[in-house]
Scaffold this motif. Structure first.
Motif, PDB file in Angstrom:
ATOM      1  N   LEU A   1       0.888  -1.208   0.124  1.00 37.79           N
ATOM      2  CA  LEU A   1       0.022   0.251   0.082  1.00 37.79           C
ATOM      3  C   LEU A   1       1.015   1.251   0.014  1.00 37.79           C
ATOM      4  N   GLU A   2       1.908   1.251  -0.742  1.00 41.07           N
ATOM      5  CA  GLU A   2       3.052   2.369  -0.577  1.00 41.07           C
ATOM      6  C   GLU A   2       2.676   3.304  -1.857  1.00 41.07           C
ATOM      7  N   ILE A   3       1.910   2.784  -2.861  1.00 46.56           N
ATOM      8  CA  ILE A   3       1.731   3.291  -3.807  1.00 46.56           C
ATOM      9  C   ILE A   3       0.208   2.865  -4.565  1.00 46.56           C
ATOM     10  N   ASP A   4      -0.286   3.891  -5.259  1.00 43.13           N
ATOM     11  CA  ASP A   4      -1.772   3.458  -5.524  1.00 43.13           C
ATOM     12  C   ASP A   4      -1.913   2.791  -6.956  1.00 43.13           C
ATOM     13  N   ALA A   5      -0.715   3.137  -7.849  1.00 41.68           N
ATOM     14  CA  ALA A   5      -0.387   2.381  -9.093  1.00 41.68           C
ATOM     15  C   ALA A   5       0.768   2.444  -9.601  1.00 41.68           C
ATOM     16  N   GLY A   6       1.250   1.741 -10.661  1.00 42.24           N
ATOM     17  CA  GLY A   6       2.307   1.537 -11.328  1.00 42.24           C
ATOM     18  C   GLY A   6       2.448   1.499 -12.706  1.00 42.24           C
ATOM     19  N   ILE A   7       3.441   1.848 -13.415  1.00 42.28           N
ATOM     20  CA  ILE A   7       3.622   1.605 -14.728  1.00 42.28           C
ATOM     21  C   ILE A   7       4.778   0.605 -15.011  1.00 42.28           C
ATOM     22  N   SER A   8       4.526  -0.525 -15.451  1.00 44.65           N
ATOM     23  CA  SER A   8       5.307  -1.525 -15.723  1.00 44.65           C
ATOM     24  C   SER A   8       5.295  -2.432 -16.833  1.00 44.65           C
ATOM     25  N   TYR A   9       5.876  -3.512 -17.081  1.00 46.13           N
ATOM     26  CA  TYR A   9       5.794  -4.479 -18.080  1.00 46.13           C
ATOM     27  C   TYR A   9       4.679  -5.259 -17.803  1.00 46.13           C
ATOM     28  N   LEU A  10       4.054  -5.670 -18.798  1.00 42.52           N
ATOM     29  CA  LEU A  10       2.738  -6.441 -18.550  1.00 42.52           C
ATOM     30  C   LEU A  10       2.779  -7.984 -18.837  1.00 42.52           C
ATOM     31  N   ASP A  11       3.657  -8.279 -19.713  1.00 36.47           N
ATOM     32  CA  ASP A  11       3.868  -9.575 -20.295  1.00 36.47           C
ATOM     33  C   ASP A  11       5.045 -10.627 -20.291  1.00 36.47           C
ATOM     34  N   ASN A  12       5.738  -9.980 -19.283  1.00 34.68           N
ATOM     35  CA  ASN A  12       7.236 -10.640 -19.302  1.00 34.68           C
ATOM     36  C   ASN A  12       7.390 -11.567 -17.941  1.00 34.68           C
ATOM     37  N   GLU A  13       6.786 -10.955 -16.781  1.00 30.40           N
ATOM     38  CA  GLU A  13       6.895 -11.844 -15.541  1.00 30.40           C
ATOM     39  C   GLU A  13       5.783 -11.776 -14.751  1.00 30.40           C
ATOM     40  N   PRO A  14       5.557 -12.637 -14.096  1.00 23.89           N
ATOM     41  CA  PRO A  14       3.966 -12.751 -13.247  1.00 23.89           C
ATOM     42  C   PRO A  14       3.686 -11.322 -12.439  1.00 23.89           C
ATOM     43  N   LEU A  15       2.425 -10.944 -12.831  1.00 25.39           N
ATOM     44  CA  LEU A  15       2.375  -9.541 -12.087  1.00 25.39           C
ATOM     45  C   LEU A  15       1.266  -9.955 -10.887  1.00 25.39           C
ATOM     46  N   GLY A  16       0.669 -11.063 -10.865  1.00 24.63           N
ATOM     47  CA  GLY A  16      -0.102 -11.469  -9.751  1.00 24.63           C
ATOM     48  C   GLY A  16      -1.533 -10.886 -10.013  1.00 24.63           C
ATOM     49  N   ARG A  17      -2.517 -10.644  -9.099  1.00 24.59           N
ATOM     50  CA  ARG A  17      -3.693  -9.933  -9.428  1.00 24.59           C
ATOM     51  C   ARG A  17      -3.908  -8.608  -9.301  1.00 24.59           C
ATOM     52  N   VAL A  18      -3.747  -8.096 -10.436  1.00 27.43           N
ATOM     53  CA  VAL A  18      -3.861  -6.448 -10.637  1.00 27.43           C
ATOM     54  C   VAL A  18      -4.561  -6.246 -11.822  1.00 27.43           C
ATOM     55  N   THR A  19      -4.808  -5.054 -11.950  1.00 33.77           N
ATOM     56  CA  THR A  19      -5.721  -4.766 -13.188  1.00 33.77           C
ATOM     57  C   THR A  19      -5.000  -3.848 -14.004  1.00 33.77           C
ATOM     58  N   THR A  20      -4.625  -4.293 -15.115  1.00 30.00           N
ATOM     59  CA  THR A  20      -4.039  -3.593 -16.183  1.00 30.00           C
ATOM     60  C   THR A  20      -4.479  -2.710 -17.387  1.00 30.00           C
ATOM     61  N   ARG A  21      -3.679  -1.503 -17.768  1.00 32.90           N
ATOM     62  CA  ARG A  21      -4.256  -0.967 -19.083  1.00 32.90           C
ATOM     63  C   ARG A  21      -2.930  -0.616 -19.803  1.00 32.90           C
ATOM     64  N   LEU A  22      -3.044  -1.303 -20.981  1.00 33.07           N
ATOM     65  CA  LEU A  22      -1.815  -1.107 -21.905  1.00 33.07           C
ATOM     66  C   LEU A  22      -1.621   0.288 -22.323  1.00 33.07           C
TER      67      LEU A  22
END
Length: 296
Positions: free
Chosen positions: A137-158
């Motif tokens: 809970l240190e951040i509200d959102a991030g910008i990162s790679y979406l399809d190279n390594e597991p992200l877990g249960r998150v919402t994504t927007r390309l």
């Protein structure tokens, strides 16, 4: 209770009583007292103590999962109530992989123009750290790679797909060609991002697929440092096309496309999976969708 749960989250994150207290803006005795009171309220030992922090007990680990849920839900409720009183307002904390900072700027400035009562903190972080910060809970959102390594249960927007270029001085032999294959870089004097960065792991995979294994003689977690090395010495670096053109604009540097190799990595906005979203976070997700449409 909420304040004490936040203490548990901070202690699990920092793994040190002093640092956890400092991150919360309280004294160490206050933190220790709060954790003991939480243990008394729950009727279990949460923290293994000795001369220093010894980790969470199994009960503490289970409590941490629920603490994150409860604190997260409480923060979302506060945001919803504030939005009902004041309209879209508040503060968003965003962590971004270094290669996506120019896109983060587009997202933040566009959002701020439409919602002037929302402020931002934007941090540059590695992809693994971004996921950890979301969990804590240190951040509200991030910008990162979406399809190279597991992200877990998150919402994504390309937001975009990453293509790569070589940055070199105009008098470098590589600057003479229209495009360069990855296999041609086997003997290049490379400066690259550090191995903890997912971008570096992607680049290493391109080299492996091309059958070469060049060594990076200078490594940094700063893309500005990489561009400066090229500007001031006989070095070359590899950067995403959009970032390379931003860093090299107005400088005596050449940007040379690298031959495409496989699917281009997807980069986008990631946020904790939650229903419903707070009004501010929902607006940020919508802003990201608008950028994607603009790019396409």
């Amino acid at each position: 209770m909420i304040a004490k749960l936040e203490m548990l989250i901070a202690l699990a994150r920092e793994r040190h009583f002093g640092r956890a207290a400092e991150s919360l803006g309280i004294t160490q005795p206050t933190l220790s007292t709060g954790i003991r009171q939480l243990e008394e309220q729950l009727g279990v030992k949460l923290v293994s103590r000795g001369s220093r922090f010894g980790g969470l007990t199994p009960e503490g680990q289970r409590a941490l999962i629920r603490a994150r849920q409860i604190v997260g839900d409480t923060r979302r409720l506060r945001e919803e109530m504030r939005a009902s009183r004041e309209g879209l307002a508040g503060h968003l904390r965003l962590a971004v992989i270094p290669t996506a900072l120019t896109w983060a700027s587009r997202l933040v400035t566009g959002f701020a123009a439409r919602h002037p009562n929302v402020s931002f903190t934007v941090l540059s972080r590695a992809s693994a750290e971004i996921l950890s910060m979301l969990d804590d809970l240190e951040i509200d959102a991030g910008i990162s790679y979406l399809d190279n390594e597991p992200l877990g249960r998150v919402t994504t927007r390309l937001l975009y797909r990453e293509s790569y270029t070589l940055v070199c001085r105009p008098d470098h032999p590589f600057a003479e060609g229209e495009a360069i294959g990855w296999g041609a870089l086997g003997e290049a004097r490379l400066c690259l991002l550090t191995p903890d960065m997912q971008n570096r792991r992607i680049i290493n995979r391109h080299f492996t697929e091309a059958g070469v294994g060049p060594a990076a003689l200078i490594e940094s977690n700063s893309t500005v440092m990489l561009a400066a090395n090229v500007l001031h010495g006989d070095w070359v670096t590899i950067l995403p096309d959009h970032l390379a053109r931003f860093l090299c604009e107005g400088k005596p540097l050449a940007v040379v496309p690298l031959a495409e190799s496989g699917a281009a990595p997807a980069v986008g906005l990631i946020a904790p999976h939650q229903e419903p979203y707070t009004p501010v976070l929902q607006a940020l997700l919508s802003e990201a969708e608008g950028l994607t449409v603009e790019k396409v």
